[in-house]
Design a protein around this motif. Structure first.
Motif, PDB file in Angstrom:
ATOM      1  N   GLN A 152       2.992  14.304  -8.726  1.00  0.00           N
ATOM      2  CA  GLN A 152       4.201  15.597  -9.272  1.00  0.00           C
ATOM      3  C   GLN A 152       4.520  16.223 -10.255  1.00  0.00           C
ATOM      4  OE1 GLN A 152       6.664  13.731  -6.301  1.00  0.00           O
ATOM      5  NE2 GLN A 152       5.887  14.838  -4.746  1.00  0.00           N
ATOM      6  N   VAL A 153       4.159  14.835 -11.684  1.00  0.00           N
ATOM      7  CA  VAL A 153       5.256  15.046 -12.718  1.00  0.00           C
ATOM      8  C   VAL A 153       4.012  15.360 -13.237  1.00  0.00           C
ATOM      9  CG1 VAL A 153       5.718  13.900 -14.829  1.00  0.00           C
ATOM     10  CG2 VAL A 153       6.599  12.636 -13.007  1.00  0.00           C
ATOM     11  N   ASN A 154       2.767  14.940 -13.374  1.00  0.00           N
ATOM     12  CA  ASN A 154       1.307  16.122 -14.255  1.00  0.00           C
ATOM     13  C   ASN A 154       1.738  17.513 -14.188  1.00  0.00           C
ATOM     14  OD1 ASN A 154       1.232  13.359 -15.587  1.00  0.00           O
ATOM     15  ND2 ASN A 154      -0.477  13.464 -15.338  1.00  0.00           N
ATOM     16  N   ARG A 155       1.112  17.294 -12.781  1.00  0.00           N
ATOM     17  CA  ARG A 155       1.237  18.957 -11.882  1.00  0.00           C
ATOM     18  C   ARG A 155       1.872  19.686 -12.582  1.00  0.00           C
ATOM     19  NH1 ARG A 155      -1.050  18.038  -7.414  1.00  0.00           N
ATOM     20  NH2 ARG A 155       1.119  16.751  -6.326  1.00  0.00           N
ATOM     21  N   ARG A 178       0.873  -1.579   0.453  1.00  0.00           N
ATOM     22  CA  ARG A 178       0.059   0.052  -0.264  1.00  0.00           C
ATOM     23  C   ARG A 178       0.779   1.002  -0.126  1.00  0.00           C
ATOM     24  NH1 ARG A 178      -5.836   0.846  -1.233  1.00  0.00           N
ATOM     25  NH2 ARG A 178      -5.969   2.233   0.257  1.00  0.00           N
ATOM     26  N   SER A 179       1.401   1.601   0.855  1.00  0.00           N
ATOM     27  CA  SER A 179       3.063   2.303   0.806  1.00  0.00           C
ATOM     28  C   SER A 179       3.337   2.796  -0.609  1.00  0.00           C
ATOM     29  CB  SER A 179       4.071   2.366   1.962  1.00  0.00           C
ATOM     30  OG  SER A 179       4.703   3.597   1.884  1.00  0.00           O
ATOM     31  N   GLY A 180       3.668   1.436  -1.066  1.00  0.00           N
ATOM     32  CA  GLY A 180       4.477   1.987  -2.439  1.00  0.00           C
ATOM     33  C   GLY A 180       2.949   2.571  -3.573  1.00  0.00           C
ATOM     34  N   LEU A 181       1.816   1.765  -3.479  1.00  0.00           N
ATOM     35  CA  LEU A 181       0.591   2.015  -4.185  1.00  0.00           C
ATOM     36  C   LEU A 181       0.778   3.331  -3.878  1.00  0.00           C
ATOM     37  CD1 LEU A 181      -1.716   2.153  -5.806  1.00  0.00           C
ATOM     38  CD2 LEU A 181      -2.927   1.135  -4.221  1.00  0.00           C
ATOM     39  N   HIS A 182       1.063   4.344  -2.860  1.00  0.00           N
ATOM     40  CA  HIS A 182       1.000   5.770  -2.640  1.00  0.00           C
ATOM     41  C   HIS A 182       1.772   5.686  -3.495  1.00  0.00           C
ATOM     42  CE1 HIS A 182      -2.937   5.869  -0.547  1.00  0.00           C
ATOM     43  NE2 HIS A 182      -1.738   4.747  -0.308  1.00  0.00           N
ATOM     44  N   THR A 183       3.082   6.002  -2.700  1.00  0.00           N
ATOM     45  CA  THR A 183       4.642   6.220  -4.000  1.00  0.00           C
ATOM     46  C   THR A 183       4.504   6.929  -5.075  1.00  0.00           C
ATOM     47  OG1 THR A 183       5.930   5.654  -1.882  1.00  0.00           O
ATOM     48  CG2 THR A 183       7.438   6.032  -3.819  1.00  0.00           C
ATOM     49  N   ALA A 184       4.334   5.656  -5.514  1.00  0.00           N
ATOM     50  CA  ALA A 184       3.240   5.979  -7.068  1.00  0.00           C
ATOM     51  C   ALA A 184       2.495   6.130  -7.669  1.00  0.00           C
ATOM     52  CB  ALA A 184       3.160   4.514  -7.526  1.00  0.00           C
ATOM     53  N   ILE A 185       1.378   6.492  -7.160  1.00  0.00           N
ATOM     54  CA  ILE A 185       0.019   7.492  -6.949  1.00  0.00           C
ATOM     55  C   ILE A 185       1.413   9.149  -6.676  1.00  0.00           C
ATOM     56  CG2 ILE A 185      -1.958   8.246  -6.228  1.00  0.00           C
ATOM     57  CD1 ILE A 185      -2.853   5.699  -5.873  1.00  0.00           C
ATOM     58  N   THR A 186       1.358   9.546  -5.492  1.00  0.00           N
ATOM     59  CA  THR A 186       2.151  10.793  -5.684  1.00  0.00           C
ATOM     60  C   THR A 186       2.824  11.292  -6.692  1.00  0.00           C
ATOM     61  OG1 THR A 186       1.901  10.428  -3.337  1.00  0.00           O
ATOM     62  CG2 THR A 186       3.310  12.395  -4.243  1.00  0.00           C
ATOM     63  N   ARG A 187       3.357  10.059  -6.883  1.00  0.00           N
ATOM     64  CA  ARG A 187       4.565  10.617  -8.362  1.00  0.00           C
ATOM     65  C   ARG A 187       4.604  10.998  -9.079  1.00  0.00           C
ATOM     66  NH1 ARG A 187       8.486  13.139  -9.297  1.00  0.00           N
ATOM     67  NH2 ARG A 187      10.499  12.826 -11.617  1.00  0.00           N
ATOM     68  N   VAL A 188       3.339  10.407 -10.367  1.00  0.00           N
ATOM     69  CA  VAL A 188       2.543  10.354 -11.149  1.00  0.00           C
ATOM     70  C   VAL A 188       1.533  11.881 -11.485  1.00  0.00           C
ATOM     71  CG1 VAL A 188       0.133   8.841 -10.783  1.00  0.00           C
ATOM     72  CG2 VAL A 188       1.293   9.916 -13.142  1.00  0.00           C
TER      73      VAL A 188
END
Length: 103
Positions: free
Chosen positions: A71-74, A59-69
């Protein structure tokens, strides 16, 4: 050339994430990592990363991936693709079919 690398990376990740005789989440992680090193804005690979972390139960890794995408899109001043938004909702709300979805 970059598009081809992303396509191959996605194919390898998908092949390795799905259950079956070639299931290898470490190989899938290496593929996604390699692809994102080439193009850190490839949203397709972030979806693979999210499916990978969900398959691991991380779950932590999932949240990391979501946060990263996000951030990139922002940083690029663009919205997430509809498919990415749907996948995030499915994974965070516990839909088991999201990990099995190949594309």
């Amino acid at each position: 050339m970059i598009t081809r690398i992303i396509d191959v990376t996605h194919t390898v990740a998908t092949y390795r994430i799905l259950a079956g005789p070639h299931h290898d989440l470490n190989a899938a992680r290496r593929a996604v990592s390699t692809g994102l090193d080439v193009d850190d804005s490839a949203e397709l690979l972030y979806r693979d990363w999210m499916r990978l972390e969900a398959a691991r139960g991380n779950r932590s890794g999932l949240h990391t991936a979501i946060t990263r995408v996000q951030q990139v899109n922002r940083a690029l001043d663009c919205s997430l693709e509809m498919e990415t938004t749907q996948l995030i909702n499915e994974l965070l709300n516990g839909s088991s079919g999201a990990v099995r979805t190949a594309l």
